[in-house]
Design a protein around this motif. Structure first.
Motif, PDB file in Angstrom:
ATOM      1  N   ARG A 292      17.185   8.857 -21.423  1.00 31.35           N
ATOM      2  CA  ARG A 292      17.063   9.912 -22.519  1.00 31.35           C
ATOM      3  C   ARG A 292      17.186   8.996 -23.851  1.00 31.35           C
ATOM      4  O   ARG A 292      17.455   9.792 -24.656  1.00 31.35           O
ATOM      5  CB  ARG A 292      18.479  10.585 -22.589  1.00 31.35           C
ATOM      6  CG  ARG A 292      18.880  11.108 -21.222  1.00 31.35           C
ATOM      7  CD  ARG A 292      18.469  12.460 -20.898  1.00 31.35           C
ATOM      8  NE  ARG A 292      18.723  12.947 -19.680  1.00 31.35           N
ATOM      9  CZ  ARG A 292      17.946  13.592 -18.987  1.00 31.35           C
ATOM     10  NH1 ARG A 292      16.775  13.598 -19.277  1.00 31.35           N
ATOM     11  NH2 ARG A 292      18.468  14.065 -17.812  1.00 31.35           N
TER      12      ARG A 292
ATOM     13  N   LYS B  19      14.450   8.221 -25.470  1.00 34.67           N
ATOM     14  CA  LYS B  19      13.405   9.029 -26.328  1.00 34.67           C
ATOM     15  C   LYS B  19      13.728  10.114 -26.910  1.00 34.67           C
ATOM     16  O   LYS B  19      13.567  10.341 -28.020  1.00 34.67           O
ATOM     17  CB  LYS B  19      12.229   9.120 -25.558  1.00 34.67           C
ATOM     18  CG  LYS B  19      11.362   7.961 -24.947  1.00 34.67           C
ATOM     19  CD  LYS B  19      10.079   8.040 -24.351  1.00 34.67           C
ATOM     20  CE  LYS B  19       9.459   6.903 -23.864  1.00 34.67           C
ATOM     21  NZ  LYS B  19       8.404   7.189 -23.060  1.00 34.67           N
ATOM     22  N   ASN B  20      14.738  11.017 -26.094  1.00 36.00           N
ATOM     23  CA  ASN B  20      15.131  12.128 -26.781  1.00 36.00           C
ATOM     24  C   ASN B  20      16.213  11.709 -27.785  1.00 36.00           C
ATOM     25  O   ASN B  20      16.197  12.328 -29.004  1.00 36.00           O
ATOM     26  CB  ASN B  20      15.956  12.881 -25.719  1.00 36.00           C
ATOM     27  CG  ASN B  20      15.253  13.306 -24.583  1.00 36.00           C
ATOM     28  OD1 ASN B  20      13.942  13.679 -24.982  1.00 36.00           O
ATOM     29  ND2 ASN B  20      15.822  13.907 -23.415  1.00 36.00           N
TER      30      ASN B  20
ATOM     31  N   LEU C  63      15.427  13.242 -31.637  1.00 33.37           N
ATOM     32  CA  LEU C  63      16.299  14.011 -32.523  1.00 33.37           C
ATOM     33  C   LEU C  63      17.304  13.329 -33.662  1.00 33.37           C
ATOM     34  O   LEU C  63      17.039  14.088 -34.709  1.00 33.37           O
ATOM     35  CB  LEU C  63      17.437  14.430 -31.387  1.00 33.37           C
ATOM     36  CG  LEU C  63      17.091  15.560 -30.347  1.00 33.37           C
ATOM     37  CD1 LEU C  63      18.255  15.806 -29.425  1.00 33.37           C
ATOM     38  CD2 LEU C  63      16.888  16.770 -31.096  1.00 33.37           C
TER      39      LEU C  63
ATOM     40  N   GLY D 267      21.463  20.207 -30.244  1.00 36.15           N
ATOM     41  CA  GLY D 267      20.637  19.396 -29.605  1.00 36.15           C
ATOM     42  C   GLY D 267      21.054  18.105 -29.043  1.00 36.15           C
ATOM     43  O   GLY D 267      20.666  17.688 -28.028  1.00 36.15           O
ATOM     44  N   ARG D 268      22.005  17.499 -29.698  1.00 27.79           N
ATOM     45  CA  ARG D 268      22.519  16.255 -29.343  1.00 27.79           C
ATOM     46  C   ARG D 268      23.095  16.350 -27.731  1.00 27.79           C
ATOM     47  O   ARG D 268      22.732  15.629 -26.997  1.00 27.79           O
ATOM     48  CB  ARG D 268      23.443  15.552 -30.281  1.00 27.79           C
ATOM     49  CG  ARG D 268      22.787  15.122 -31.474  1.00 27.79           C
ATOM     50  CD  ARG D 268      21.993  14.073 -31.238  1.00 27.79           C
ATOM     51  NE  ARG D 268      21.385  13.553 -32.461  1.00 27.79           N
ATOM     52  CZ  ARG D 268      21.545  12.590 -33.369  1.00 27.79           C
ATOM     53  NH1 ARG D 268      22.386  11.907 -32.797  1.00 27.79           N
ATOM     54  NH2 ARG D 268      20.874  12.463 -34.332  1.00 27.79           N
TER      55      ARG D 268
ATOM     56  N   GLY E  10      20.567  17.106 -24.948  1.00 27.12           N
ATOM     57  CA  GLY E  10      19.799  16.126 -24.858  1.00 27.12           C
ATOM     58  C   GLY E  10      20.478  15.163 -23.822  1.00 27.12           C
ATOM     59  O   GLY E  10      19.978  14.342 -23.264  1.00 27.12           O
TER      60      GLY E  10
END
Length: 186
Positions: A100, A102-103, A107, A166-167, A170
């Motif tokens: 993860r 890249k996410n 973000l 979002g965190r 993700g």
């Protein structure tokens, strides 16, 4: 770099349910720290630039929108480099979920761009950099406290709610497709 090492020394996350609160705490610290650094850096420099930019806009060299867009675009590579350095340090040190990165990096970078935009806003309405620095703590603290859940009109002014959900999403999306939602929690 120092902040990444400090967070890496404090947080050693596992892949079990007990580490969920630690993950959310770490991710919140990362968001708040990135906000503080991005806004503080921008509001210190922009009031000094404002006099030059105001003269150039008055002489019709360019308008306000192209200036802000070009300033934001020109800072993206530097933001990307710093966020990559931070992410490369903190991700393995804390044991964040593999696959993860890249996410996380995307973000974090988008969050810093938004925080710098807030810093530009504060700097543009401030007559001096001292005044901008005086506005900085109340704006950030109120944005953290009233992240839009308590007062409906504050959600429009706060930029942190865009990144707080979002965190964890993700981080916690598993291979079976489970995404935490408000229905799954208290």
């Amino acid at each position: 770099v120092t902040l990444g090492l400090i967070y890496g020394g404090i947080y050693q996350l596992g892949m079990n349910q007990a580490s969920i609160q630690d993950r959310i705490g770490l991710l919140s610290l990362i968001i708040i720290g990135a906000t503080n650094m991005a806004v503080a850096g921008t509001i210190r420099s922009f009031p000094k630039e404002k006099a030059i930019v105001s003269n150039e806009i008055a002489s019709k060299m360019y308008s306000t929108l192209p200036y802000f867009v070009s300033k934001a675009i020109s800072e993206i590579p530097l933001i990307g480099i710093f966020q990559t350095m931070f992410g490369v340090l903190i991700y393995p040190l804390t044991g964040l979920q593999k696959g993860r990165f890249k996410n996380f990096l995307g973000l974090t970078t988008l969050h810093v761009i938004a925080a710098e935009a807030v810093g530009l806003l504060i700097g543009s309405v401030s007559p001096t950099s001292d005044f901008a620095l005086a506005l900085f703590p109340p704006i950030i603290v109120l944005s953290i406290i009233f992240d839009g859940k308590n007062i409906c009109c504050v959600r429009l002014l706060s930029f942190l709610p865009s990144f707080l959900p979002g965190r964890p999403v993700g981080r916690f999306v598993q291979n079976n497709g489970w995404i935490p939602s408000r229905r799954n929690g208290p």
